[in-house]
Design a protein around this motif. Structure first.
Motif, PDB file in Angstrom:
ATOM      1  N   LYS A 145       5.660  17.025   8.005  1.00  0.00           N
ATOM      2  CA  LYS A 145       5.177  17.827   6.884  1.00  0.00           C
ATOM      3  C   LYS A 145       4.355  16.983   5.921  1.00  0.00           C
ATOM      4  O   LYS A 145       3.335  17.449   5.385  1.00  0.00           O
ATOM      5  N   ARG A 146       4.814  15.755   5.682  1.00  0.00           N
ATOM      6  CA  ARG A 146       4.058  14.878   4.788  1.00  0.00           C
ATOM      7  C   ARG A 146       2.673  14.596   5.369  1.00  0.00           C
ATOM      8  O   ARG A 146       1.657  14.622   4.660  1.00  0.00           O
ATOM      9  N   ALA A 147       2.631  14.307   6.676  1.00  0.00           N
ATOM     10  CA  ALA A 147       1.352  14.032   7.323  1.00  0.00           C
ATOM     11  C   ALA A 147       0.457  15.267   7.282  1.00  0.00           C
ATOM     12  O   ALA A 147      -0.766  15.163   7.077  1.00  0.00           O
ATOM     13  N   ALA A 189      12.202  13.635  11.212  1.00  0.00           N
ATOM     14  CA  ALA A 189      10.963  13.866  11.949  1.00  0.00           C
ATOM     15  C   ALA A 189      10.171  15.012  11.331  1.00  0.00           C
ATOM     16  O   ALA A 189       8.948  14.930  11.148  1.00  0.00           O
ATOM     17  N   GLU A 190      10.872  16.091  10.988  1.00  0.00           N
ATOM     18  CA  GLU A 190      10.205  17.243  10.389  1.00  0.00           C
ATOM     19  C   GLU A 190       9.589  16.885   9.035  1.00  0.00           C
ATOM     20  O   GLU A 190       8.451  17.270   8.732  1.00  0.00           O
ATOM     21  N   PRO A 198       0.840  -1.220   0.000  1.00  0.00           N
ATOM     22  CA  PRO A 198       0.000   0.000   0.000  1.00  0.00           C
ATOM     23  C   PRO A 198       0.866   1.258   0.000  1.00  0.00           C
ATOM     24  O   PRO A 198       1.874   1.330   0.703  1.00  0.00           O
ATOM     25  N   SER A 199       0.479   2.244  -0.801  1.00  0.00           N
ATOM     26  CA  SER A 199       1.229   3.497  -0.840  1.00  0.00           C
ATOM     27  C   SER A 199       0.865   4.354   0.362  1.00  0.00           C
ATOM     28  O   SER A 199      -0.176   4.167   0.995  1.00  0.00           O
ATOM     29  N   SER A 200       1.738   5.281   0.685  1.00  0.00           N
ATOM     30  CA  SER A 200       1.531   6.153   1.833  1.00  0.00           C
ATOM     31  C   SER A 200       2.040   7.545   1.511  1.00  0.00           C
ATOM     32  O   SER A 200       2.979   7.712   0.715  1.00  0.00           O
ATOM     33  N   ALA A 201       1.442   8.535   2.142  1.00  0.00           N
ATOM     34  CA  ALA A 201       1.931   9.912   2.001  1.00  0.00           C
ATOM     35  C   ALA A 201       3.339  10.053   2.556  1.00  0.00           C
ATOM     36  O   ALA A 201       4.036  11.019   2.250  1.00  0.00           O
ATOM     37  N   VAL A 220       9.989  18.983  17.757  1.00  0.00           N
ATOM     38  CA  VAL A 220      10.138  19.234  16.320  1.00  0.00           C
ATOM     39  C   VAL A 220       8.811  19.736  15.746  1.00  0.00           C
ATOM     40  O   VAL A 220       8.777  20.667  14.938  1.00  0.00           O
ATOM     41  N   ASN A 221       7.719  19.143  16.192  1.00  0.00           N
ATOM     42  CA  ASN A 221       6.401  19.544  15.692  1.00  0.00           C
ATOM     43  C   ASN A 221       6.104  20.997  16.046  1.00  0.00           C
ATOM     44  O   ASN A 221       5.589  21.774  15.230  1.00  0.00           O
TER      45      ASN A 221
END
Length: 260
Positions: A158-160, A153-154, A136-139, A205-206
């Motif tokens: 960002k992707r999420a 982590a950053e 399965p593909s993922s962002a 980081v978030n």
């Protein structure tokens, strides 16, 4: 008949020839000939950071040298790949040229507009094209495991965030830090504390990301500041520094903060 003088090789051809000589199994360098992708990879990462360090210090003469060291790493990997029958330096250069043209259709193609959004859309399409049909593909696909932990982590965050999974403002990310800190303080075992410290760093980081601050750059600057102040302490105390008690060292630290 006098033959025409031969022109010297281009700088990149000379470098490729130097690397080929170094890797020659019979007459090459005893260190270079035994290296592999795995053993060279840490040097590649190190050289990239030394490029960043030269830029941060504004040392352009050093930057020239460090870019050369980084280029050598590319040539080294390409040479090993060529020896293995995988690809060569020209293939690397062609691939990146193709990629840049493909990701800038508003410059090299017929698209009217470009920008960062289009770049990310094209990158996502490329990742999807490379995907395995049974996985399965993922962002989050394509975020390299070898990145420094803060930077990775950053990028994952960002992707999420692009999928809408993100705090609406910095306050949520800030509250998460308090939550994670409390979990660190109540952890019972070393393994639990390690996990919770990881969660705390991820939350930091978030929050940095939500504030528009690059955490990698911020931490590098903080480390450099500590180094300047610590060196000032050593210089002030001289040979006696190691033998001073903590109160005396704290006093030196306070003085060092005034100057740097």
């Amino acid at each position: 008949m006098v033959s025409a003088p031969t022109s010297p090789p281009s700088p990149i051809d000379r470098l490729l020839a130097v690397m080929a000589r170094l890797r020659d199994p019979d007459h090459g360098c005893e260190w270079d000939t035994v290296q592999t992708f795995e053993t060279i990879a840490p040097y590649t990462i190190e050289e990239a950071y030394e490029v960043a360090d030269a830029i941060a210090r504004g040392d352009m003469a050093e930057l020239k040298d460090e870019l050369g060291d980084l280029l050598l790493q590319v040539v080294f990997h390409a040479r090993m790949a060529e020896e293995a029958g995988l690809f060569g330096f020209d293939d690397v250069a062609t691939a990146i040229s193709d990629k840049m043209e493909r990701r800038h259709p508003h410059i090299f193609g017929d698209r009217a507009e470009g920008g960062h959004h289009l770049w990310e859309v094209i990158k996502a399409e490329e990742r999807a094209a490379k995907g395995k049909p049974d996985v399965p593909s993922s962002a989050l696909d394509g975020v390299a495991l070898g990145l420094p932990a803060l930077l990775r982590a950053e990028k994952v965050q960002k992707r999420a965030a692009r999928t809408g999974f993100d705090w609406p403002d910095p306050s949520g990310a800030r509250a998460k830090i308090d939550e994670e800190l409390a979990e660190v303080e109540t952890a019972d075992t070393d393994a639990d504390r390690e996990e919770e410290i990881g969660d705390l760093l991820f939350a930091m980081v978030n929050w940095s990301r939500k504030l528009g601050i690059d955490p990698e750059t911020a931490l590098r600057a903080a480390t450099a500041k500590f180094e300047r102040r610590f060196r000032a302490m050593e210089q002030s105390a001289g040979d006696a520094f190691a033998g001073l008690d903590l109160d005396a060292k704290e006093a030196l630290w306070v003085e060092a903060k005034k100057g740097c």
